[in-house]
Enzyme design. Structure first.
Site, PDB file in Angstrom:
ATOM      1  N   GLY A 126      -5.150 -15.521-129.552  1.00 33.68           N
ATOM      2  CA  GLY A 126      -5.054 -14.843-128.262  1.00 33.68           C
ATOM      3  C   GLY A 126      -6.387 -14.953-127.542  1.00 33.68           C
ATOM      4  O   GLY A 126      -6.826 -14.072-126.816  1.00 33.68           O
ATOM      5  N   GLY A 162      -7.083 -14.402-123.626  1.00 33.15           N
ATOM      6  CA  GLY A 162      -6.851 -13.100-122.981  1.00 33.15           C
ATOM      7  C   GLY A 162      -8.138 -12.441-122.511  1.00 33.15           C
ATOM      8  O   GLY A 162      -9.235 -12.987-122.677  1.00 33.15           O
ATOM      9  N   GLN A 163      -7.975 -11.220-121.948  1.00 35.32           N
ATOM     10  CA  GLN A 163      -9.128 -10.495-121.394  1.00 35.32           C
ATOM     11  C   GLN A 163     -10.164 -10.228-122.482  1.00 35.32           C
ATOM     12  O   GLN A 163     -11.366 -10.406-122.270  1.00 35.32           O
ATOM     13  CB  GLN A 163      -8.625  -9.156-120.809  1.00 35.32           C
ATOM     14  CG  GLN A 163      -9.699  -8.333-120.123  1.00 35.32           C
ATOM     15  CD  GLN A 163      -9.289  -6.875-119.912  1.00 35.32           C
ATOM     16  OE1 GLN A 163      -8.274  -6.403-120.441  1.00 35.32           O
ATOM     17  NE2 GLN A 163     -10.094  -6.169-119.169  1.00 35.32           N
ATOM     18  N   ASP A 219      -4.661 -20.174-128.975  1.00 36.21           N
ATOM     19  CA  ASP A 219      -3.780 -19.547-127.978  1.00 36.21           C
ATOM     20  C   ASP A 219      -2.583 -20.465-127.724  1.00 36.21           C
ATOM     21  O   ASP A 219      -2.558 -21.605-128.190  1.00 36.21           O
ATOM     22  CB  ASP A 219      -4.558 -19.287-126.670  1.00 36.21           C
ATOM     23  CG  ASP A 219      -3.991 -18.089-125.899  1.00 36.21           C
ATOM     24  OD1 ASP A 219      -4.703 -17.078-125.734  1.00 36.21           O
ATOM     25  OD2 ASP A 219      -2.807 -18.158-125.493  1.00 36.21           O
ATOM     26  N   ILE A 220      -1.616 -19.946-126.964  1.00 35.27           N
ATOM     27  CA  ILE A 220      -0.430 -20.771-126.682  1.00 35.27           C
ATOM     28  C   ILE A 220      -0.691 -21.706-125.506  1.00 35.27           C
ATOM     29  O   ILE A 220       0.118 -22.579-125.227  1.00 35.27           O
ATOM     30  CB  ILE A 220       0.806 -19.894-126.356  1.00 35.27           C
ATOM     31  CG1 ILE A 220       0.488 -18.853-125.299  1.00 35.27           C
ATOM     32  CG2 ILE A 220       1.343 -19.255-127.627  1.00 35.27           C
ATOM     33  CD1 ILE A 220       1.700 -18.081-124.831  1.00 35.27           C
ATOM     34  N   ARG A 221      -1.852 -21.495-124.813  1.00 42.15           N
ATOM     35  CA  ARG A 221      -2.190 -22.451-123.735  1.00 42.15           C
ATOM     36  C   ARG A 221      -3.690 -22.716-123.813  1.00 42.15           C
ATOM     37  O   ARG A 221      -4.464 -21.888-124.266  1.00 42.15           O
ATOM     38  CB  ARG A 221      -1.778 -21.888-122.371  1.00 42.15           C
ATOM     39  CG  ARG A 221      -2.349 -20.523-122.051  1.00 42.15           C
ATOM     40  CD  ARG A 221      -1.926 -20.023-120.673  1.00 42.15           C
ATOM     41  NE  ARG A 221      -2.372 -18.642-120.472  1.00 42.15           N
ATOM     42  CZ  ARG A 221      -3.625 -18.299-120.183  1.00 42.15           C
ATOM     43  NH1 ARG A 221      -4.556 -19.245-120.039  1.00 42.15           N
ATOM     44  NH2 ARG A 221      -3.965 -17.013-120.033  1.00 42.15           N
ATOM     45  N   TYR A 241       5.068  -1.033-125.937  1.00 43.22           N
ATOM     46  CA  TYR A 241       3.706  -1.416-126.337  1.00 43.22           C
ATOM     47  C   TYR A 241       3.124  -0.358-127.277  1.00 43.22           C
ATOM     48  O   TYR A 241       2.638  -0.680-128.367  1.00 43.22           O
ATOM     49  CB  TYR A 241       2.848  -1.533-125.074  1.00 43.22           C
ATOM     50  CG  TYR A 241       1.376  -1.767-125.298  1.00 43.22           C
ATOM     51  CD1 TYR A 241       0.454  -0.784-124.938  1.00 43.22           C
ATOM     52  CD2 TYR A 241       0.900  -2.962-125.814  1.00 43.22           C
ATOM     53  CE1 TYR A 241      -0.902  -0.991-125.107  1.00 43.22           C
ATOM     54  CE2 TYR A 241      -0.461  -3.173-125.980  1.00 43.22           C
ATOM     55  CZ  TYR A 241      -1.359  -2.184-125.622  1.00 43.22           C
ATOM     56  OH  TYR A 241      -2.706  -2.386-125.782  1.00 43.22           O
ATOM     57  N   LYS A 255       2.315  -0.628-131.257  1.00 41.49           N
ATOM     58  CA  LYS A 255       0.947  -0.416-131.751  1.00 41.49           C
ATOM     59  C   LYS A 255       0.924   0.689-132.813  1.00 41.49           C
ATOM     60  O   LYS A 255       0.219   0.581-133.820  1.00 41.49           O
ATOM     61  CB  LYS A 255       0.014  -0.065-130.587  1.00 41.49           C
ATOM     62  CG  LYS A 255      -0.306  -1.235-129.663  1.00 41.49           C
ATOM     63  CD  LYS A 255      -0.982  -2.377-130.413  1.00 41.49           C
ATOM     64  CE  LYS A 255      -1.370  -3.529-129.507  1.00 41.49           C
ATOM     65  NZ  LYS A 255      -2.010  -4.639-130.256  1.00 41.49           N
TER      66      LYS A 255
HETATM   67  C1  VAH Z   1      -2.857  -1.403-121.051  1.00 38.54           C
HETATM   68  N1  VAH Z   1      -5.152  -2.209-120.973  1.00 38.54           N
HETATM   69  O1  VAH Z   1      -3.080  -0.854-119.982  1.00 38.54           O
HETATM   70  C2  VAH Z   1      -4.073  -1.847-121.878  1.00 38.54           C
HETATM   71  C3  VAH Z   1      -4.562  -0.746-122.781  1.00 38.54           C
HETATM   72  C4  VAH Z   1      -5.099   1.677-122.991  1.00 38.54           C
HETATM   73  C5  VAH Z   1      -4.507   0.623-122.163  1.00 38.54           C
HETATM   74  O2  VAH Z   1      -3.928  -0.760-124.013  1.00 38.54           O
HETATM   75  O3  VAH Z   1      -1.742  -1.605-121.460  1.00 38.54           O
END
Ligand code: VAH
Length: 315
Positions: free
Chosen positions: A9, A12-13, A35-37, A143, A147
């Site tokens: 990854g 990413g940021q 990464d995938i790209r 998400y 997590k």
């Molecule tokens: C989001 N930047 O906004 C991420 C982060 C705490 C937020 O996990 O989904």
């Protein structure tokens, strides 16, 4: 034995900056960007790159076979807002991607694995201020659910298989090098770009939406400090609470106005990301990180704002 580090990854940021910092610490060829790209950052980050999809076990097995990594950072994920637009993909990528990497790390004797969690593991019934390491956790985004489940799997792989996997519950991360991808806290990045370009910004979060945040330099330093800490110091094998600062859009606008006096912050109503943010804590208690591995943030709102504007102005 020389470290061989995979950063999965890497585009990413977080990955973009983590690869750069790890290549500054280790030899450039010891850090493989995956990464995938193909990466779009400039040649100063030139170094080994591999196309990797964490959902493609054959691909992953080939990469682990080729490099036999001593460390793996798994950053690939769909974030909160994007995840709500594609819940099943978010669960698949965030959960099965993690399990695939944990299994190959065991098979290939990887010494340490890093996997980021998030304050998104907390939910509407979690304490809002000074949120502790242990409390009610009822995440209401895919998400956050992925997590929270991932944290339990990390602790399970440590306890059952002895895998040294480490994790941090990141707050909203603010950086200028790579644009963020689909987060709820991303307003705090876009605002700087718009302030410089247009002198105004339309925030999708309300003025009083206070959230835990952190400047990326602090996050990268803290991540590597955690990974470099002796295993005997690590008491949390799910994921560590981790804190930088907290602010709301109004606080941030006031700081920006010290540099761009005519900056105008407006507000968009009824954006779905408001509901996500309303389920998250306002501030985090990270006393265990401070005790276990001496975590200390360095960026407050004044320094963060200065750094963001200074670097974005350089272009
Ligand atoms: C989001 N930047 O906004 C991420 C982060 C705490 C937020 O996990 O989904």
């Amino acid at each position: 034995m020389a470290e061989i580090i995979l950063v999965i990854g890497s585009n990413g940021q977080i990955g973009t900056e983590l690869v750069t910092e790890l290549r500054r610490i280790h030899h450039i060829n010891q850090v493989v960007a995956c990464d995938i790209r193909r990466p779009d950052y400039d040649t100063k980050n030139a170094g080994p790159f591999e196309f990797v999809s964490v959902l493609d076990k054959e691909n992953l097995k080939a990469i682990f076979t080729k490099y036999k990594p001593t460390q793996v950072y798994l950053l690939a994920a769909l974030l909160s807002a994007t995840g709500e637009q594609n819940p099943k993909l978010a669960w698949d990528l965030n959960m099965n991607g993690l399990l695939n990497v944990l299994d190959f790390a065991i098979d290939f004797g990887t010494k340490r694995v890093y996997w980021p969690s998030s304050i998104a593991v907390f939910g509407p019934n979690s304490p809002k201020e000074n949120t502790p390491q242990y409390c009610t956790m009822d995440p209401n985004t895919v998400y956050g659910i992925s997590k929270l489940a991932g944290e339990r799997w990390c602790e399970y792989y440590f306890q059952k298989y002895g895998l040294d996997v480490r994790s941090i519950r990141y707050p909203g991360l603010i950086s200028w090098k790579a644009m963020p991808g689909g987060g709820t806290t991303d307003y705090a990045i876009h605002i700087f770009h718009e302030a410089l370009k247009k002198g105004s910004y339309n925030s999708f979060l309300s003025a009083e939406t206070k959230l835990p945040m952190m400047y990326m330099d602090d996050a990268i330093r803290g991540t590597i400090e955690l990974m470099d800490a002796p295993a005997t110091q690590i008491s949390i094998r799910s994921s560590y609470n981790f804190s930088g600062l907290s602010f709301n859009p109004e606080d941030l606008a006031s700081e920006i106005k010290k540099h761009i006096p005519n900056f105008q912050l407006n507000y968009i109503q009824n954006d779905p990301r408001q509901k996500i943010a309303d389920g998250w804590p306002k501030s985090i208690n990270d006393e265990i990180s401070k005790k276990d591995w001496q975590w200390q943030p360095k960026f407050d709102l004044e320094k963060l704002t200065l750094e963001m504007l200074r670097n974005l102005r350089k272009g």
